[in-house]
Design an enzyme around this catalytic site. Structure first.
Site, PDB file in Angstrom:
ATOM      1  N   ASP A  65       9.454   1.633  -0.520  1.00  0.00           N
ATOM      2  CA  ASP A  65       8.231   2.297  -0.975  1.00  0.00           C
ATOM      3  C   ASP A  65       7.160   2.239   0.126  1.00  0.00           C
ATOM      4  OD1 ASP A  65       7.563  -0.362  -1.204  1.00  0.00           O
ATOM      5  OD2 ASP A  65       6.831  -0.239  -3.271  1.00  0.00           O
ATOM      6  N   SER A  66       7.529   1.669   1.288  1.00  0.00           N
ATOM      7  CA  SER A  66       6.685   1.809   2.481  1.00  0.00           C
ATOM      8  C   SER A  66       6.508   3.283   2.816  1.00  0.00           C
ATOM      9  CB  SER A  66       7.300   1.067   3.674  1.00  0.00           C
ATOM     10  OG  SER A  66       8.664   1.416   3.840  1.00  0.00           O
ATOM     11  N   ASP A 104      13.957   1.105  -3.394  1.00  0.00           N
ATOM     12  CA  ASP A 104      12.856   0.301  -3.923  1.00  0.00           C
ATOM     13  C   ASP A 104      12.430   0.804  -5.293  1.00  0.00           C
ATOM     14  OD1 ASP A 104      11.942  -1.923  -2.583  1.00  0.00           O
ATOM     15  OD2 ASP A 104      10.676  -0.792  -1.196  1.00  0.00           O
ATOM     16  N   LYS A 134      15.828  -2.591  -5.333  1.00  0.00           N
ATOM     17  CA  LYS A 134      15.050  -3.766  -4.921  1.00  0.00           C
ATOM     18  C   LYS A 134      13.744  -3.786  -5.684  1.00  0.00           C
ATOM     19  CE  LYS A 134      12.835  -4.092  -0.731  1.00  0.00           C
ATOM     20  NZ  LYS A 134      11.416  -4.205  -1.159  1.00  0.00           N
ATOM     21  N   GLU A 136      10.033  -6.368  -6.421  1.00  0.00           N
ATOM     22  CA  GLU A 136       9.219  -7.468  -5.907  1.00  0.00           C
ATOM     23  C   GLU A 136       8.956  -8.517  -6.984  1.00  0.00           C
ATOM     24  OE1 GLU A 136       5.640  -5.913  -4.139  1.00  0.00           O
ATOM     25  OE2 GLU A 136       6.748  -4.590  -2.794  1.00  0.00           O
ATOM     26  N   GLU A 199       9.350 -11.729   2.995  1.00  0.00           N
ATOM     27  CA  GLU A 199       8.431 -11.024   3.899  1.00  0.00           C
ATOM     28  C   GLU A 199       7.230 -11.893   4.266  1.00  0.00           C
ATOM     29  OE1 GLU A 199       7.449  -7.016   2.747  1.00  0.00           O
ATOM     30  OE2 GLU A 199       5.869  -6.851   4.256  1.00  0.00           O
TER      31      GLU A 199
HETATM   32  O1  KIV Z   1       9.092  -0.854   1.422  1.00  0.00           O
HETATM   33  C1  KIV Z   1       9.674  -1.379   2.390  1.00  0.00           C
HETATM   34  O2  KIV Z   1       9.922  -0.765   3.427  1.00  0.00           O
HETATM   35  C2  KIV Z   1      10.062  -2.786   2.244  1.00  0.00           C
HETATM   36  C3  KIV Z   1      10.492  -3.508   3.473  1.00  0.00           C
HETATM   37  C4  KIV Z   1       9.315  -3.769   4.310  1.00  0.00           C
HETATM   38  C5  KIV Z   1      11.230  -4.750   3.151  1.00  0.00           C
HETATM   39  O3  KIV Z   1      10.011  -3.310   1.185  1.00  0.00           O
END
Ligand code: KIV
Length: 282
Positions: A65-66, A104, A134, A136, A199
């Protein structure tokens, strides 16, 4: 020819031999430590980059989600929606032949209840083509991780600096609360996650966390003791320079290369050098 080799992405040169081209699986992640191999993961948000990363032999591709920052130009990831994640995951999935594809779960797609988390993880798999998801949070996400894992959707945890907590944390800061981080790691493992992203945690603490769990840890700004490493691909390639965290190693300067190429294109069009004879139909 083995099936996996037949499925390789022939159009892009690969650094891996055909024997290495078997798809990477969740059991491969789980056995990485005992096999003594380090896991590699990078982010992708579209088909073109996914093909390149896959062909280069990266073990896992994360649709992070970056993308809120590096694709959408926001200062954080909080506004990324589930539909946007599904769209980008579907684009990436078309370029993936070998890597494990992790998507994510965006902010507010799993926090409401384990039921909500399971339904949305299911959408990322069914509509996006993700192999795993994934999310958090350790202790606070335990029930959601357990619900998703119980449906046989592999889950990767993410602790330490959790970017979706940026408002509570007051910024993107190194996380040092040892007791909390150890609790989060153990809760993630016990809930059934197959791997754990750590992280922005001091290296020595990341080593302790890694030693406290049997699932592989994937570090980003967490030092060399983790079982694998992940970076945001535009950072690694020098394409995104709005923020340059200390933990990023820039392996290329593609941003400069893009500028050079685009300036050359503009110049040649103005000077009537492009298109030349070989670019024309007769
Ligand atoms: O969103 C993302 O790119 C991430 C990585 C930085 C691990 O969660």
């Amino acid at each position: 020819m083995p099936a996996a080799a037949k499925r390789t992405n022939g159009a892009v040169a690969s650094t891996s031999s055909a024997a290495d081209r078997r798809p990477v699986t969740v059991p491969d992640f789980l056995s990485a430590r005992s096999r003594g191999v380090r896991l590699t993961m990078l982010t992708a948000y579209d088909y073109t980059m996914a093909r390149l990363l896959d062909a280069a032999g990266v073990d896992g591709i994360l649709v992070g989600d970056s993308l809120g920052m590096v694709v959408q130009g926001n200062e954080h990831s909080l506004s990324v929606t589930l539909d946007e994640m599904i769209y980008h995951t579907r684009c990436v999935s078309r370029g993936v032949r070998r890597s494990l594809l992790v998507a994510d779960m965006p902010f507010m797609s799993y926090q409401v209840s384990p039921q909500q988390a399971l339904e949305n993880a299911g959408r990322l798999v069914k509509e996006g083509g993700a192999h795993a998801v994934k999310l958090e949070g350790g202790v606070r996400s335990e029930a959601s991780i357990a619900a998703i894992a119980a449906a046989d959707i592999p889950v990767m945890g993410h602790i330490g600096l959790t970017p979706q907590s940026v408002r509570r944390l007051g910024g993107f800061r190194v996380q040092r609360d040892e007791a909390k981080l150890l609790d989060d790691a153990r809760a993630t493992e016990q809930a059934g996650a197959f791997a754990l992203v750590i992280e922005c945690v001091p290296s020595e603490l990341a080593r302790k966390i890694t030693e406290s769990v049997s699932i592989p840890t994937i570090g980003i700004g967490a030092g060399p003791a983790c079982d694998g490493q992940i970076l945001v691909t535009p950072d690694l390639l020098g394409l995104y320079e709005d923020v340059r965290p200390r933990f990023v190693k820039q392996y290329a300067e593609l941003g400069r290369e893009v500028l050079r190429a685009v300036e050359a294109f503009c110049r040649e069009v103005q000077e009537r050098k492009f298109p030349a004879a070989e670019h024309q139909f007769r």
